[in-house]
Design an enzyme around this catalytic site. Structure first.
Site, mmCIF file in Angstrom:
data_model
loop_
_atom_site.group_PDB
_atom_site.id
_atom_site.type_symbol
_atom_site.label_atom_id
_atom_site.label_comp_id
_atom_site.label_asym_id
_atom_site.label_seq_id
_atom_site.Cartn_x
_atom_site.Cartn_y
_atom_site.Cartn_z
ATOM 1 N N ARG A 99 16.147 8.131 -0.430
ATOM 2 C CA ARG A 99 15.688 9.014 0.656
ATOM 3 C C ARG A 99 16.575 10.248 0.608
ATOM 4 O O ARG A 99 17.794 10.143 0.770
ATOM 5 C CB ARG A 99 15.812 8.295 2.003
ATOM 6 C CG ARG A 99 15.640 9.225 3.182
ATOM 7 C CD ARG A 99 15.445 8.507 4.488
ATOM 8 N NE ARG A 99 14.112 7.945 4.553
ATOM 9 C CZ ARG A 99 13.547 7.483 5.675
ATOM 10 N NH1 ARG A 99 14.211 7.537 6.820
ATOM 11 N NH2 ARG A 99 12.327 6.989 5.673
ATOM 12 N N HIS A 126 6.224 11.308 1.887
ATOM 13 C CA HIS A 126 6.684 9.957 2.234
ATOM 14 C C HIS A 126 5.628 8.981 1.701
ATOM 15 O O HIS A 126 4.882 8.357 2.456
ATOM 16 C CB HIS A 126 6.843 9.866 3.758
ATOM 17 C CG HIS A 126 7.653 8.710 4.215
ATOM 18 N ND1 HIS A 126 8.276 7.830 3.345
ATOM 19 C CD2 HIS A 126 7.957 8.269 5.474
ATOM 20 C CE1 HIS A 126 8.925 6.915 4.051
ATOM 21 N NE2 HIS A 126 8.743 7.157 5.341
ATOM 22 N N GLN A 129 5.273 5.303 2.924
ATOM 23 C CA GLN A 129 4.665 5.186 4.251
ATOM 24 C C GLN A 129 3.148 5.254 4.126
ATOM 25 O O GLN A 129 2.420 4.481 4.751
ATOM 26 C CB GLN A 129 5.186 6.313 5.157
ATOM 27 C CG GLN A 129 4.606 6.296 6.549
ATOM 28 C CD GLN A 129 5.035 5.089 7.368
ATOM 29 O OE1 GLN A 129 6.217 4.822 7.470
ATOM 30 N NE2 GLN A 129 4.098 4.360 7.947
ATOM 31 N N ASP A 218 2.960 12.337 13.866
ATOM 32 C CA ASP A 218 4.360 12.182 13.436
ATOM 33 C C ASP A 218 5.193 13.098 14.342
ATOM 34 O O ASP A 218 4.650 13.958 15.055
ATOM 35 C CB ASP A 218 4.464 12.595 11.950
ATOM 36 C CG ASP A 218 5.873 12.439 11.381
ATOM 37 O OD1 ASP A 218 6.684 11.695 11.977
ATOM 38 O OD2 ASP A 218 6.170 13.064 10.340
ATOM 39 N N CYS A 258 3.907 6.951 12.019
ATOM 40 C CA CYS A 258 4.838 6.349 11.051
ATOM 41 C C CYS A 258 6.108 5.828 11.716
ATOM 42 O O CYS A 258 6.792 4.987 11.152
ATOM 43 C CB CYS A 258 5.168 7.367 9.964
ATOM 44 S SG CYS A 258 5.773 8.933 10.606
ATOM 45 N N ARG A 286 4.964 -1.848 5.620
ATOM 46 C CA ARG A 286 5.932 -1.234 4.697
ATOM 47 C C ARG A 286 6.502 -2.318 3.787
ATOM 48 O O ARG A 286 6.649 -2.125 2.578
ATOM 49 C CB ARG A 286 7.069 -0.546 5.471
ATOM 50 C CG ARG A 286 6.670 0.669 6.297
ATOM 51 C CD ARG A 286 6.275 1.837 5.420
ATOM 52 N NE ARG A 286 7.351 2.236 4.515
ATOM 53 C CZ ARG A 286 8.383 3.018 4.845
ATOM 54 N NH1 ARG A 286 8.456 3.533 6.058
ATOM 55 N NH2 ARG A 286 9.304 3.346 3.961
#
Ligand code: CP
Ligand code: NVA
Length: 322
Positions: A99, A126, A129, A218, A258, A286
């Site tokens: 990340r 992402h 996700q 988000d 998310c 996930r």
């Protein structure tokens, strides 16, 4: 499927469906240990709950061991170059999950690592996700060609991954975002030019939500944008996912996020806690999709190494005959 997973463009539509099938299998078969005796490096330059926990738990469930490395201790770009980090970790670990703030760090690591590299979130996307999100839509019978997905809010990394998803699965993707916060035009072009999906970038979130099958949102200020939070609260004030939007959507519309969520900002407390919300299924998934992804990448990498070793053996045998 490429040997790295830096974005959804690294996989095909067929790979996507195969990953979902493998995720289903791994969910049922908890005895699979494809990472037995292997170590996986997990790098975090930013905070995380879901990504870190789901990768650590997933690696453990697949029989492997994770080494978590935080930016404070490894100092990518300050203490050491990303390329050196990638080469060193390739000597210990069978995969690197990272990340990062700047997507260029991931591409540099990918160029220099001899093991697969997975994007665990960057400024550009992402993709892990989004794999979980599409898998969750499938679980809730909301994944059919032309399904109307309305993304409301910032044209950020999540919006980019949705645009990439539109190149893998036929969606009617509508992104409702205020002026100045649109997604990067390169992602819009990619999605439009693929010709697979219908893509619209619009201003009015209520008009966008008309007949939506899925409403997605988000945070307004992503990690690293904390200093812009007040200004963004003003810019996004009309972009809250609340009953104004649900009232015009399909009656069985699902609401996705998310996470982490800011109730009262991008989503109302009533909506995130209400019957349309499937946000915790997204979080759970996930784990399942990343287990499938790691299994697939590791299998491919092992097969590639075996092929390279046998080619080398063959070349040596020819040399021996000379
Ligand atoms: N959705 C997600 O990636 O959550 P974390 O930032 O907590 O990992
Ligand atoms: N856009 C958010 C996603 C968090 C999972 C961020 O980058 O902080």
């Amino acid at each position: 499927m490429k040997n790295d997973f830096l974005s959804l463009t690294d996989i095909t539509s067929t790979d996507l469906m195969e990953l979902f099938e493998l995720a289903d299998e791994l969910k049922m078969n908890t005895h699979a240990r494809p990472l037995e005796g292997k170590s996986i490096a997990l790098i975090f330059q930013k905070p995380s709950l879901r990504t870190r926990a789901s990768f650590e738990v997933g690696v453990y469930q697949l029989g492997g061991h994770s080494v978590v490395l935080l930016q404070e201790s490894i100092g990518i770009g300050t203490r050491e170059k990303a390329s050196d980090v990638a080469r060193v970790l390739s000597r210990y670990a069978s995969m690197i999950v990272a990340r990062v703030f700047d997507h260029a760090v991931l591409t540099e690591m990918s160029e220099h690592a001899s093991v697969p590299v997975i994007n665990a979130l960057s400024d550009m996307g992402h993709p892990c996700q989004l794999l979980a999100d599409l898998y969750t839509m499938r679980q809730h019978n909301r994944l059919w060609p032309g399904v109307k997905v309305v993304y409301v809010g910032d044209g950020n990394n999540m919006a980019h991954s949705w645009l990439e998803a539109a190149t893998l699965y036929p969606l009617h993707l509508v992104i409702a975002t205020p002026e100045g916060y649109e997604p990067d035009a390169r992602f819009v072009e990619l999605a439009t030019e693929s010709g697979l999906s219908t893509v619209e970038i619009v201003r009015d979130p209520v008009a966008a939500a008309q007949d939506a099958d899925v409403i997605y949102t988000d945070v307004w200020a992503s990690m690293g944008q904390e200093s812009e939070a007040a200004e963004r609260r003003r810019a996004f004030a009309d972009y809250q996912v609340d009953f104004r939007l649900l009232n015009v959507a399909q009656p069985n519309c699902v609401v996705m996020h998310c996470l982490p969520a800011h109730r009262g900002e991008e989503i109302s407390a009533e909506v995130i806690e209400g019957g349309h919300s499937i946000v915790f299924d997204q979080a759970e998934n996930r784990l399942h999709v990343q287990k499938a992804l790691m299994t697939r990448l590791f299998d491919r990498w092992t097969a590639m190494r075996a092929a390279a070793a046998s080619e080398e053996q063959y070349a040596l045998s020819l040399f021996g005959r000379c």
